[in-house]
Design a protein around this motif. Structure first.
Motif, PDB file in Angstrom:
ATOM      1  N   GLY A 312       9.274   7.584 -26.878  1.00  0.00           N
ATOM      2  CA  GLY A 312      10.374   7.366 -27.602  1.00  0.00           C
ATOM      3  C   GLY A 312      11.595   7.464 -26.734  1.00  0.00           C
ATOM      4  N   VAL A 467       2.206   6.083 -33.688  1.00  0.00           N
ATOM      5  CA  VAL A 467       2.890   7.527 -33.146  1.00  0.00           C
ATOM      6  C   VAL A 467       3.924   7.292 -32.086  1.00  0.00           C
ATOM      7  CG1 VAL A 467       2.497   9.747 -32.507  1.00  0.00           C
ATOM      8  CG2 VAL A 467       1.010   8.545 -34.115  1.00  0.00           C
ATOM      9  N   THR A 468       4.955   7.769 -32.195  1.00  0.00           N
ATOM     10  CA  THR A 468       6.028   7.795 -31.166  1.00  0.00           C
ATOM     11  C   THR A 468       6.454   9.134 -30.703  1.00  0.00           C
ATOM     12  OG1 THR A 468       6.806   5.556 -31.962  1.00  0.00           O
ATOM     13  CG2 THR A 468       8.324   6.992 -30.518  1.00  0.00           C
ATOM     14  N   HIS A 470       9.059  11.495 -29.121  1.00  0.00           N
ATOM     15  CA  HIS A 470      10.644  11.571 -28.355  1.00  0.00           C
ATOM     16  C   HIS A 470      10.780  12.900 -27.831  1.00  0.00           C
ATOM     17  CE1 HIS A 470      12.309   8.306 -30.999  1.00  0.00           C
ATOM     18  NE2 HIS A 470      11.417   8.702 -31.651  1.00  0.00           N
ATOM     19  N   ASP A 486       9.368  17.798 -35.111  1.00  0.00           N
ATOM     20  CA  ASP A 486      10.174  16.870 -35.521  1.00  0.00           C
ATOM     21  C   ASP A 486      10.465  15.778 -34.546  1.00  0.00           C
ATOM     22  OD1 ASP A 486      10.382  18.116 -38.138  1.00  0.00           O
ATOM     23  OD2 ASP A 486      12.454  19.090 -37.292  1.00  0.00           O
ATOM     24  N   LYS A 489       7.171  11.257 -34.180  1.00  0.00           N
ATOM     25  CA  LYS A 489       7.383  10.404 -35.232  1.00  0.00           C
ATOM     26  C   LYS A 489       6.320   9.356 -35.654  1.00  0.00           C
ATOM     27  CE  LYS A 489      11.863  11.993 -35.517  1.00  0.00           C
ATOM     28  NZ  LYS A 489      12.265  12.730 -36.456  1.00  0.00           N
ATOM     29  N   ARG A 491       4.529   6.412 -38.050  1.00  0.00           N
ATOM     30  CA  ARG A 491       4.661   5.243 -38.950  1.00  0.00           C
ATOM     31  C   ARG A 491       3.104   4.845 -39.676  1.00  0.00           C
ATOM     32  NH1 ARG A 491       4.274  -0.277 -39.234  1.00  0.00           N
ATOM     33  NH2 ARG A 491       4.030  -0.300 -37.015  1.00  0.00           N
TER      34      ARG A 491
END
Length: 497
Positions: A312, A467-468, A470, A486, A489, A491
């Motif tokens: 990310g 899945v990303t 960060h 958190d 991330k 989707r």
């Protein structure tokens, strides 16, 4: 000048060349018979045979290199002998280009050619060269006719489903109780070997092919099946370890689905036992030959999200892999550009797996399944497939008989092949299995998940989530831990969370 009175030294120097095209037993008996006849001819003429050249099991028409023939030409060019003794001219050449080179060498070095069957071939005279060329043309025609006969016989065998010989294919070959004699190529001794029925499936090997097929259709990998085979003690029919290439070839064999093949073309069905349904075979072929199929070079990933999770970091398009970082050298996810340190790999994997298990445990999990192939009429497709193959065979026969032109044959074949490809795609779709099927509706989704192999779980991950990762925040998180959830991330690719 000293004149030698030794008969051996005064005798004409000769060499013998012998060759057979095919030595099925490996005993070299054909070579020995030629050699005896050639040696007898040399003895009758009082020639001193200084060397013998032998190419066993090498066809002059196949184009394969004949090492001893080439060695003989080199020696003749160096003046080693003035006579070549062979059983027949077709043992020397079956290509006009080879003959012309031989004629040129013989003219330059004064080499005569004597044969057991065709007599003297005087290549120094026009009539002798003409005779050699005629014999060569006849030999070439015989080879072409033989090749055509052999090809026709092999095609007929393939159509009839007869075993063409060679290494026993994994999956078939049950002992009949009878034996036959065979020459052992290593020892040269005659041995008794069992006669196998190549149409009968070997139960345990057939089960292994079925398992490999199901593993691929369930999202597994060839690598996973190779490991399964090794764990179960399976080997190739020669007793060697089954490699990735071996395993892939095993699953891609049309024979598995009862399909007969000649020169790479499907020509109908065979009488042997079918190991897997045709639709499942087509689906496996579609999976393994899909150009967009993602494969991982090198070592198999050992972590759930390795090379699947995305980085990310701003502007970065890399996927993440696991490396050891920090003072404690803990496995953490990083991309190739070293973004993303400080994420405990095991904690990330556990978190994503828990998300998947929780979602698939809900009552509405069935909404995530892809539409099934219930609308595919497998029986009708198989009939259509057979009809198209017969049409291809009829087109080839019509072209061979001169009833249609090459453009007509090409156009008809292209249309038929395109139709056959479409039928095969539909058959493959009939056996395509959604990797979520074993999990959706299971009484204990977590238990089923844990029983699945890593590759199968990774397939489900690709199907469900993007899945990303960060950069994590430093220090203690609001929940009191030091792990920044958190920064992960997700989707949902299918449905919603």
């Amino acid at each position: 000048m000293t004149v030698s009175n030794s008969p051996a030294e005064q005798a004409i120097r000769a060499v013998i060349y012998v060759r057979i095209s095919q030595d099925r037993t490996g005993a070299g008996l054909g070579i020995e018979r030629q050699l005896e006849d050639c040696q007898a001819l040399a003895n009758r003429n009082g020639w001193n045979v200084i060397d013998t050249y032998s190419d066993n099991d090498v066809s002059a028409y196949s184009g394969k290199a004949r090492k001893d023939y080439q060695r003989m030409l080199t020696d003749l060019d160096g003046g080693a002998a003035t006579v070549v003794v062979t059983w027949h001219t077709d043992r020397l050449h079956r290509f006009p280009t080879e003959l012309e080179k031989y004629i040129d060498l013989c003219e330059r070095r004064g080499v005569a050619t004597h044969t057991v069957q065709a007599g003297v071939i005087d290549l120094s005279t026009p009539s002798g060269r003409m005779t050699a060329r005629i014999l060569g043309a006849v030999a070439k025609q015989e080879s072409e006719h033989k090749g055509h006969r052999v090809a026709r016989a092999r095609m007929q065998k393939a159509k009839n489903g007869e075993w063409g010989g060679g290494i026993r294919p994994f999956g078939w070959g049950v002992a009949t109780g009878e034996t036959k004699k065979k020459i052992d190529k290593k020892t040269g001794e005659e041995v008794e070997v069992p006669v196998l029925d190549m149409n009968k499936a070997v139960p345990e090997e057939a089960a292994a092919i079925e398992t490999g097929t199901e593993m691929l259709l369930s999202g597994g990998s060839i690598r996973g099946w190779v490991k399964w085979l090794a764990d179960k003690g399976y080997t190739t029919t020669r007793g060697n370890a089954i490699t990735h290439v071996d395993a892939r070839d095993m699953l891609l064999r049309p024979r598995n689905a009862g399909i007969a093949v000649y020169k790479g073309e499907e020509i109908g069905t065979g009488p042997w036992d079918q190991l897997v349904p045709e639709e499942k075979f087509r689906a496996v072929v579609a999976i393994l030959k899909d150009p967009s199929r993602k494969t991982t070079p090198g070592a198999q990933p050992k972590w759930f999200g390795s090379l699947i999770f995305r980085c990310g970091a701003p502007g970065c398009t890399e996927t993440m892999r696991v490396t050891k970082t920090g003072r404690l050298q803990l496995p953490s996810y990083r991309c190739r550009l070293q973004h993303g340190g400080g994420r405990r790999a095991q904690m990330v994997d556990d978190y994503i797996e828990d998300l998947i298990i929780e979602r698939l445990s809900r009552p509405d999990a069935a909404d995530l399944l892809l539409p099934g192939p219930e609308d595919v009429d497998v029986a009708a497709l198989q009939i259509e497939s057979e009809q198209i193959r017969r049409r291809l065979t009829d087109l080839a026969g019509a072209f061979g008989a001169g009833q249609i032109t090459m453009p007509q044959f090409t156009e008809g074949s292209d249309v038929a092949r395109a139709q056959l490809e479409g039928v095969n795609r539909q058959l493959a779709r009939a056996a395509t299995r959604d990797p979520l099927v074993p999990l959706v509706g299971a009484p204990d989704v977590r238990k089923v998940w844990k029983s699945m192999g890593l590759q199968e779980r990774r397939t489900v991950l690709r199907e469900l989530l993007d899945v990303t990762l960060h950069a994590p925040r430093p220090g203690r998180m609001p929940d009191g831990t030091y792990f920044d959830y958190d920064a992960i991330k997700v989707r949902w690719v299918r449905g919603a969370s």
